[in-house]
Every structure is written in C-alpha cells, then in structure tokens.
Design a protein around this motif. Structure first.
Motif, mmCIF file in Angstrom:
data_model
loop_
_atom_site.group_PDB
_atom_site.id
_atom_site.type_symbol
_atom_site.label_atom_id
_atom_site.label_comp_id
_atom_site.label_asym_id
_atom_site.label_seq_id
_atom_site.Cartn_x
_atom_site.Cartn_y
_atom_site.Cartn_z
ATOM 1 N N ILE B 11 14.878 -2.746 -5.454
ATOM 2 C CA ILE B 11 14.380 -1.668 -4.587
ATOM 3 C C ILE B 11 12.864 -1.763 -4.478
ATOM 4 C CG2 ILE B 11 14.400 0.806 -4.132
ATOM 5 C CD1 ILE B 11 16.783 1.030 -6.042
ATOM 6 N N ARG B 37 11.765 -0.040 2.530
ATOM 7 C CA ARG B 37 11.778 1.029 3.549
ATOM 8 C C ARG B 37 10.853 0.723 4.730
ATOM 9 N NH1 ARG B 37 8.715 5.497 -0.195
ATOM 10 N NH2 ARG B 37 6.794 4.330 -0.365
ATOM 11 N N HIS B 50 -8.907 -7.044 1.510
ATOM 12 C CA HIS B 50 -9.986 -7.693 0.756
ATOM 13 C C HIS B 50 -9.439 -8.819 -0.117
ATOM 14 C CE1 HIS B 50 -8.182 -4.519 -1.645
ATOM 15 N NE2 HIS B 50 -8.505 -5.215 -2.702
ATOM 16 N N GLY B 52 -9.501 -11.273 -3.811
ATOM 17 C CA GLY B 52 -9.440 -10.976 -5.243
ATOM 18 C C GLY B 52 -8.014 -11.012 -5.771
ATOM 19 N N MET B 117 9.494 0.260 -6.933
ATOM 20 C CA MET B 117 9.082 1.141 -5.833
ATOM 21 C C MET B 117 7.579 1.397 -5.765
ATOM 22 S SD MET B 117 12.254 2.188 -7.136
ATOM 23 C CE MET B 117 12.080 3.717 -8.008
ATOM 24 N N CYS B 119 3.817 2.881 -6.463
ATOM 25 C CA CYS B 119 3.252 4.150 -6.915
ATOM 26 C C CYS B 119 2.819 4.983 -5.717
ATOM 27 C CB CYS B 119 2.043 3.890 -7.802
ATOM 28 S SG CYS B 119 0.728 3.051 -6.928
ATOM 29 N N ILE B 169 -13.169 0.217 -3.073
ATOM 30 C CA ILE B 169 -12.915 -0.764 -2.012
ATOM 31 C C ILE B 169 -13.076 -0.127 -0.637
ATOM 32 C CG2 ILE B 169 -10.946 -2.001 -0.973
ATOM 33 C CD1 ILE B 169 -10.504 -2.909 -4.016
ATOM 34 N N VAL B 303 -4.073 -5.576 -11.196
ATOM 35 C CA VAL B 303 -4.015 -6.901 -10.596
ATOM 36 C C VAL B 303 -2.576 -7.171 -10.141
ATOM 37 C CG1 VAL B 303 -4.346 -9.366 -11.048
ATOM 38 C CG2 VAL B 303 -5.925 -7.700 -12.023
ATOM 39 N N ASP B 305 -1.090 -9.882 -9.415
ATOM 40 C CA ASP B 305 -0.477 -11.039 -10.086
ATOM 41 C C ASP B 305 0.370 -10.603 -11.283
ATOM 42 O OD1 ASP B 305 -2.980 -11.641 -8.752
ATOM 43 O OD2 ASP B 305 -2.657 -13.711 -9.390
HETATM 44 C C1 LIG Z 1 -6.162 -0.160 -2.621
HETATM 45 C C2 LIG Z 1 -5.695 -1.119 -3.643
HETATM 46 C C3 LIG Z 1 -6.498 -2.207 -3.939
HETATM 47 C C4 LIG Z 1 -6.075 -3.171 -4.836
HETATM 48 N N1 LIG Z 1 -6.882 -4.261 -5.066
HETATM 49 C C5 LIG Z 1 -6.417 -5.279 -5.822
HETATM 50 C C6 LIG Z 1 -7.175 -6.502 -5.946
HETATM 51 O O1 LIG Z 1 -8.272 -6.633 -5.420
HETATM 52 N N2 LIG Z 1 -6.652 -7.508 -6.674
HETATM 53 C C7 LIG Z 1 -5.441 -7.394 -7.264
HETATM 54 O O2 LIG Z 1 -4.969 -8.343 -7.885
HETATM 55 N N3 LIG Z 1 -4.721 -6.230 -7.200
HETATM 56 C C8 LIG Z 1 -5.163 -5.172 -6.488
HETATM 57 N N4 LIG Z 1 -4.431 -4.002 -6.370
HETATM 58 C C9 LIG Z 1 -3.211 -3.823 -7.173
HETATM 59 C C10 LIG Z 1 -1.946 -4.362 -6.553
HETATM 60 O O3 LIG Z 1 -1.955 -4.223 -5.164
HETATM 61 C C11 LIG Z 1 -0.777 -3.618 -7.115
HETATM 62 O O4 LIG Z 1 -0.830 -3.750 -8.493
HETATM 63 C C12 LIG Z 1 0.541 -4.185 -6.603
HETATM 64 O O5 LIG Z 1 0.598 -4.104 -5.202
HETATM 65 C C13 LIG Z 1 1.721 -3.444 -7.181
HETATM 66 O O6 LIG Z 1 2.897 -4.031 -6.689
HETATM 67 P P1 LIG Z 1 4.307 -3.294 -6.636
HETATM 68 O O7 LIG Z 1 5.256 -4.290 -6.083
HETATM 69 O O8 LIG Z 1 4.604 -2.693 -7.938
HETATM 70 O O9 LIG Z 1 4.116 -2.060 -5.643
HETATM 71 P P2 LIG Z 1 3.889 -1.936 -4.060
HETATM 72 O O10 LIG Z 1 3.058 -3.039 -3.538
HETATM 73 O O11 LIG Z 1 3.416 -0.564 -3.849
HETATM 74 O O12 LIG Z 1 5.358 -2.099 -3.447
HETATM 75 C C14 LIG Z 1 6.363 -1.113 -3.557
HETATM 76 C C15 LIG Z 1 7.290 -1.217 -2.372
HETATM 77 O O13 LIG Z 1 8.446 -0.400 -2.575
HETATM 78 C C16 LIG Z 1 8.800 0.207 -1.363
HETATM 79 N N5 LIG Z 1 9.626 1.395 -1.668
HETATM 80 C C17 LIG Z 1 9.260 2.485 -2.401
HETATM 81 N N6 LIG Z 1 10.274 3.357 -2.480
HETATM 82 C C18 LIG Z 1 11.307 2.827 -1.782
HETATM 83 C C19 LIG Z 1 12.634 3.277 -1.492
HETATM 84 N N7 LIG Z 1 13.090 4.446 -1.932
HETATM 85 N N8 LIG Z 1 13.434 2.465 -0.756
HETATM 86 C C20 LIG Z 1 12.977 1.264 -0.291
HETATM 87 N N9 LIG Z 1 11.736 0.797 -0.542
HETATM 88 C C21 LIG Z 1 10.907 1.565 -1.277
HETATM 89 C C22 LIG Z 1 7.472 0.541 -0.723
HETATM 90 O O14 LIG Z 1 7.578 0.740 0.659
HETATM 91 C C23 LIG Z 1 6.655 -0.717 -1.081
HETATM 92 O O15 LIG Z 1 6.758 -1.710 -0.092
HETATM 93 C C24 LIG Z 1 -4.838 -3.008 -5.479
HETATM 94 C C25 LIG Z 1 -4.043 -1.886 -5.211
HETATM 95 C C26 LIG Z 1 -4.452 -0.935 -4.305
HETATM 96 C C27 LIG Z 1 -3.581 0.266 -4.024
#
Ligand SMILES: Cc1cc2nc3c(=O)[nH]c(=O)nc-3n(C[C@H](O)[C@H](O)[C@H](O)COP(=O)(O)OP(=O)(O)OC[C@H]3O[C@@H](n4cnc5c(N)ncnc54)[C@H](O)[C@@H]3O)c2cc1C
Ligand code: SF4
Lengths: 121, 416
Positions: B11, B37, B50, B52, B117, B119, B169, B303, B305
């Motif tokens: 998910i 979604r 950006h 990084g 999902m 944050c 940022i 991060v 990664d």
């Molecule tokens: C503004 C910002 C700047 C950042 N800058 C950096 C950087 O410079 N370098 C770096 O390495 N990291 C950076 N990060 C951190 C990095 O982007 C996050 O740590 C990473 O994206 C987290 O990944 P994730 O897959 O857990 O979450 P997300 O990328 O948030 O993905 C979650 C996904 O789940 C989906 N979802 C949620 N609920 C549901 C549901 N009920 N049904 C279906 N789909 C759902 C959402 O639509 C979304 O697509 C940054 C983060 C932010 C917010």
C-alpha cells in the motif's frame, strides 16, 4: 587585506563550523576543521562556489502542469538568478523525456538545462 | 465488486513501497499488487524537485523525480503489477483489503501486506496558534505541491514557522521564484532540519533563522496581513516584551511530520508512542502476523534512500512469509537510555543474530559515545563529536548469542 569568515563544512555529519582567514585567493588560516577535506571545501566555497539549480517549467500535457528541470552540472552560485531568468519565459509541450536537453550551454556557463521527469502525453 | 486472493499487497508507491514490491517480485513472488491513490507512482518524491537524493542507493546525486524514475524503471523491468488511482480505504487483521479504484470497489485477501503509506504534515490546528483564520496559511509540503506541480503563485511575502527540512527547502524555492522570504521562526534553540539544508537553503540566500521564537498571533480577515512573533525563554515561555508585528501575506508551517497510520490501526497493528509508527521486529513485521511496515509510515526518514532500503527488507520478508507460515517466535524488546528518542526495530526475534538499529537522539549532544550492549557483551561503541536529532543514526550489531537484552546508551565523554 586579510578577511575572516565562518564556513560550515557539509561534507560529513560532523558539520565543522570553520573559522577561515584569507587574503585575495589564498587561505591563510583555517581553524576547527576536523579533517583535511575541510580546507578543500573552504577553498571552493570562498573562491569558486557552485550550486545545482533546480526548478520547474510549465508544460502542456494531459495531466501535468509542470515539468521539473535542473542544470546538469553545478553553476557559479552568483549566476543562479540569471539562469532562473532564462527559465521563466520557457513553455513546453509533451512529450518531454527525462534527460532531454532544454537549453544547451545556458548563458555560456558550460552547463545545460535538462528535464528531470518524463511527461509523455 | 471484484474479489480476489493475492499473495502480497503493497500500500503506497513512494520510495519505500516501490522498493518493497520490487524486492518481493525479485524473491519470486508473482502475485503482487502495488496500490497507489495518486494517478502517478513515486509518492512525495515527485514534488521534491531539488537534488540530494540517491547518494546511498544509486551513488548519484539525483533530484526527487529522477530518483523516482530510477525506481519506476526497475519496477517495470521486474514486471511488478501496480494500480494507480487506487485508494485503500480499509484493511483488517485477517489481511482483507478494500480499495476504491477506477474499476470500482476491489476486495482483496492477501497472505502478506506491506504498509508504505508515508506521512502527513502537522497542521496549525495541532499547534494551537491563536488569532484569525485567514487564507494564506499552508503547510510547507502543500505549498511545495502547489508551486512545483500546480504551477501556482502562493503569495508575495512569506514567513516560515518551523525549521523542518521541508520548510528550509521551500524557503530557497520561493526565494528563487522571486518571493520575499522574511524569516524562518523556530521555537527550539537549534535548527530542526539538516545542516546541509540550513547552509544551502538559508545561508546561501541570506534568509534569517530566528531560534527560540514562535508566532503568537495571526492577523487579517480574508487574507493573512501580518503575524506577531515573540522570543521564548529557556523554559519555552513567551517573552511578551519581545513581541514584534511582521507584515506578510503567507505563512508556511514546517512543524513536523506524522506517520500516516489510520489503516494500520484498523488492522490492529500496535503503534509506538515515540515514533507514532508501528512497533516492528527486525523483519519490520508488526504484531499482526504477515503485516509489515516500512518508510515514513514506520518512522520519519530524512533520506529517501533509507526509506527504500527499509522497503527492500519489507518486501523480502513478506515474500518469505508467503512461502512459509512461521510458528510462534519470541521477540525481545530493545531498550535505550533517556537521551535516545526511539529505536527501530523495537523488538528482536529470538533467532536473530545480526541486525541494524536505527535511532534518533532527543536533542543535540557533543562529545558523546554511543554504546550498544547485549547483557554483559558490548556490541558497538563509537565516539561522536556531534549528534543531532535531525539525523537518523544507523548501527549494525551482531552476536553469536540471542539478542535478548539489547540496550542503546549515550555516554558523555571528556572533550578530546
Ligand atoms: C519536502 C521534502 C523534502 C525531502 N528532501 C529530501 C532530500 O533532499 N533527500 C532525501 O534523500 N530525502 C528527502 N526527503 C525524504 C524522503 O522524500 C522521504 O523519506 C521518502 O519520500 C519517504 O518515502 P515513503 O515511500 O515512505 O513515503 P511517500 O513518498 O510519502 O509515499 C507514500 C505513498 O503512499 C500513498 N498512499 C498513502 N495512503 C494510501 C492509501 N490509503 N491508499 C493508496 N495509497 C496511499 C501516497 O499517495 C504516497 O504516494 C524529503 C521529504 C520531504 C517531504
Ligand atoms: S572538515 Fe572533515 S570532519 Fe569536518 S565536516 Fe568537513 S569533512 Fe567532516
């Protein structure tokens, strides 16, 4: 004339807050760097600071309103706003592919503006 | 309604979920579905234009969209089935999933589920700032999406409350876009974002950072007109004689991210009050067998990664769970001293001999030592010149005995 300033090295998590004194293009003294890379970093930051510019450009497409772009190499820090100016009048239409060169050798700086996302339709 | 049995459902298609789906597929599980979604894959990365990203995973300095496209290409090459515009609205401990999609309502029964999902952002409501409720107040991430994806102008004169990375940022982004970024206001005595962002987003553009300060009032009827800022003393009390009215039309809030765990609760997943994410073991498996958690929904990552790496682990373990159902396993808690804000995983399985602990400290410390013990045995010992809450730390530990008494400790050392 000898000048002093503080530079924070960001090459590793120690993030040394360095005290630098310099004259012209020469570093005379560097304090509080915990390793030799700090000196190299300070030299770059003082005499040739560069940054990558990232931005967006409006695009005509089925879903997307923008495409994200970047310089493919770091450019001199004091030219960021000049390069941004070049982007502000730009308009694109799909398809654009990631890596496509949108402006070659922008302002003669040796760097190009490339797309960072594909917008295919 | 379409009903279907499936091996693994993931998910969320951010960097964590995509990685989980890829690794489960590479472990030989074919019957997977990645549910997202949004109409696109990539999660929050698509609006993070950006650079990084990718330094650890791809050994390249990529922007968010480029990092996402690397993973998407991988996903397509590995033939991972995915469904966009598919919102999961319900799950339960029996691993039944309800999805609203273009094909109508889907009802899936999975052998394993990976929660990815992401944050959401803390909002003004959670902060309780008094004053009027005019337009012009955004969370930093919403502003990022409006500017970077919707191509909208959000205002002219901006103040940013909170020094989280998203706010820093956006300070740079708006400054480059020609807005006046007046200041960043942070209630803590230190910046809560990464030093790299403080230097390259604020210092580079001469944007002032006011520490130990906060917004105490908001003015304006339809649109924000001004706000009142004031300094705080060491106890965090407002010093009213420092109050200052700042005319501005836009306020961005960058005051923290909260793991999105509404669905997890429905599946009876136990949450950790420190991370606000699930409590997991070294397989990132929750207390509900067969339900795994990774990325920002488990704990906030700075991060991307590392969110992906956690996703790879979750996918791999979910694939194992599909093949064999485990019997009862004992899980031992990981404990820590009070300077450690949290440790993930919170539990270690009895058969585990090697794992990685991720942790954050509660406040900045200098000249300290991090020690990890397992009963009388010292597993890790390292000096840190500086350790910041904004940076997640990772420590690999191993032993030839069960890791049944793991304790993470911060020890102050003499200045070197
Ligand atoms: C503004 C910002 C700047 C950042 N800058 C950096 C950087 O410079 N370098 C770096 O390495 N990291 C950076 N990060 C951190 C990095 O982007 C996050 O740590 C990473 O994206 C987290 O990944 P994730 O897959 O857990 O979450 P997300 O990328 O948030 O993905 C979650 C996904 O789940 C989906 N979802 C949620 N609920 C549901 C549901 N009920 N049904 C279906 N789909 C759902 C959402 O639509 C979304 O697509 C940054 C983060 C932010 C917010
Ligand atoms: S000077 Fe060396 S130790 Fe200090 S931050 Fe730079 S690279 Fe790290």
């Amino acid at each position: 004339m000898v000048k002093n300033c503080n530079i924070i090295c960001i090459l590793c998590p120690n993030c040394c807050d360095m005290r630098v004194s310099f004259e012209g293009k020469e570093i005379l003294e560097l304090e509080d760097a915990r390793c030799p890379r700090g000196l190299e970093y300070a030299r770059e930051e003082l005499f040739n600071p560069t940054r990558t510019l990232t931005s967006t450009v409006p695009i005509k497409s089925h879903y997307w309103k923008t495409v994200s772009v970047r310089t493919n190499k770091p450019i001199p820090k004091d030219r960021i706003f000049d390069v941004y100016e070049q982007l502000s009048s730009m308009r694109l239409a799909a398809p654009v592919k990631r890596g496509d060169v949108l402006i070659e050798n922008v302002l003669g700086l040796g760097a190009s503006i490339i797309a960072t996302r594909s917008v295919l339709e | 309604m379409i009903e279907k049995d499936i091996d693994i459902a993931v998910i969320g298609a951010g960097p964590a979920g995509m990685a989980a789906a890829i690794s489960a597929r590479e472990k030989g599980v074919k019957d997977i579905i990645l549910l997202e979604r949004n109409p696109f894959l990539g999660g929050i990365l698509i609006q993070c234009i950006h650079d990084g990203f990718g330094l650890h995973l791809f050994d390249q300095n990529l922007t968010g969209p480029e990092y996402a496209e690397e993973l998407i290409q991988h996903l397509i090459k590995a033939k991972v089935p995915f469904l966009t515009e598919a919102m999961v609205i319900d799950i339960n401990a029996q691993k039944e999933i309800r999805v609203v999609s273009r094909q109508g309502l889907l009802k899936l029964k999975a052998k394993a589920i990976v929660l990815a999902m992401g944050c959401r952002e803390r909002t003004r409501g959670a902060l309780e700032i008094p004053g009027t409720r005019p337009a012009g107040i955004f969370t930093a991430g919403v502003a990022q999406s409006l500017v970077n994806l919707q191509n909208l102008k959000i205002g002219k004169e901006v103040v940013i409350l909170g020094s989280g990375d998203v706010g820093l940022i956006m300070a740079r982004r708006l400054k480059i876009e020609g807005l006046k970024v007046l200041r960043v206001i942070e209630k803590l005595p230190y910046c809560s974002g990464l030093v790299r962002n403080r230097v390259q987003c604020l210092r580079d553009y001469d944007i002032p950072l006011h520490l130990s300060s906060t917004v105490i009032d908001i003015h304006g009827k339809d649109r924000l007109e001004a706000l009142t800022a004031a300094q705080l003393n060491e106890k965090g009390e407002i010093l009213y004689d420092t109050a200052e009215v700042i005319p501005c039309d836009t306020l961005l809030l960058s005051v923290g991210l909260i793991p999105e765990n509404e669905l997890s609760r429905k599946a009876e997943v136990r949450l950790d009050w420190r991370t606000l994410g699930a409590e997991v073991d070294d397989y990132v498996e929750t207390n509900t067998p067969g339900i795994f958690s990774c990325g920002n929904v488990l704990h906030i990552h700075d991060v991307a990664d590392y969110a992906s790496q956690e996703g790879f682990l979750a996918g791999e373990r979910a694939a194992c769970r599909v093949r064999e159902n485990q019997g009862k396993v004992l899980r031992f808690p990981v404990n820590a001293s009070k300077e450690i804000k949290y440790v993930v995983p919170q539990l270690i399985r009895e058969d585990c001999r090697e794992t990685e602990l991720k942790f954050r400290v509660t406040e900045p410390f200098e000249n300290i030592r991090i020690i990890v013990k397992n009963g009388g045995e010292t597993l890790f010992r390292k000096k840190f010149l500086k350790i910041m809450p904004s940076e997640m730390n990772m420590v690999k530990i191993s032993s030839d005995k069960p890791l049944d008494k793991v304790y993470v400790e911060l020890e102050k050392t003499e200045i070197a």
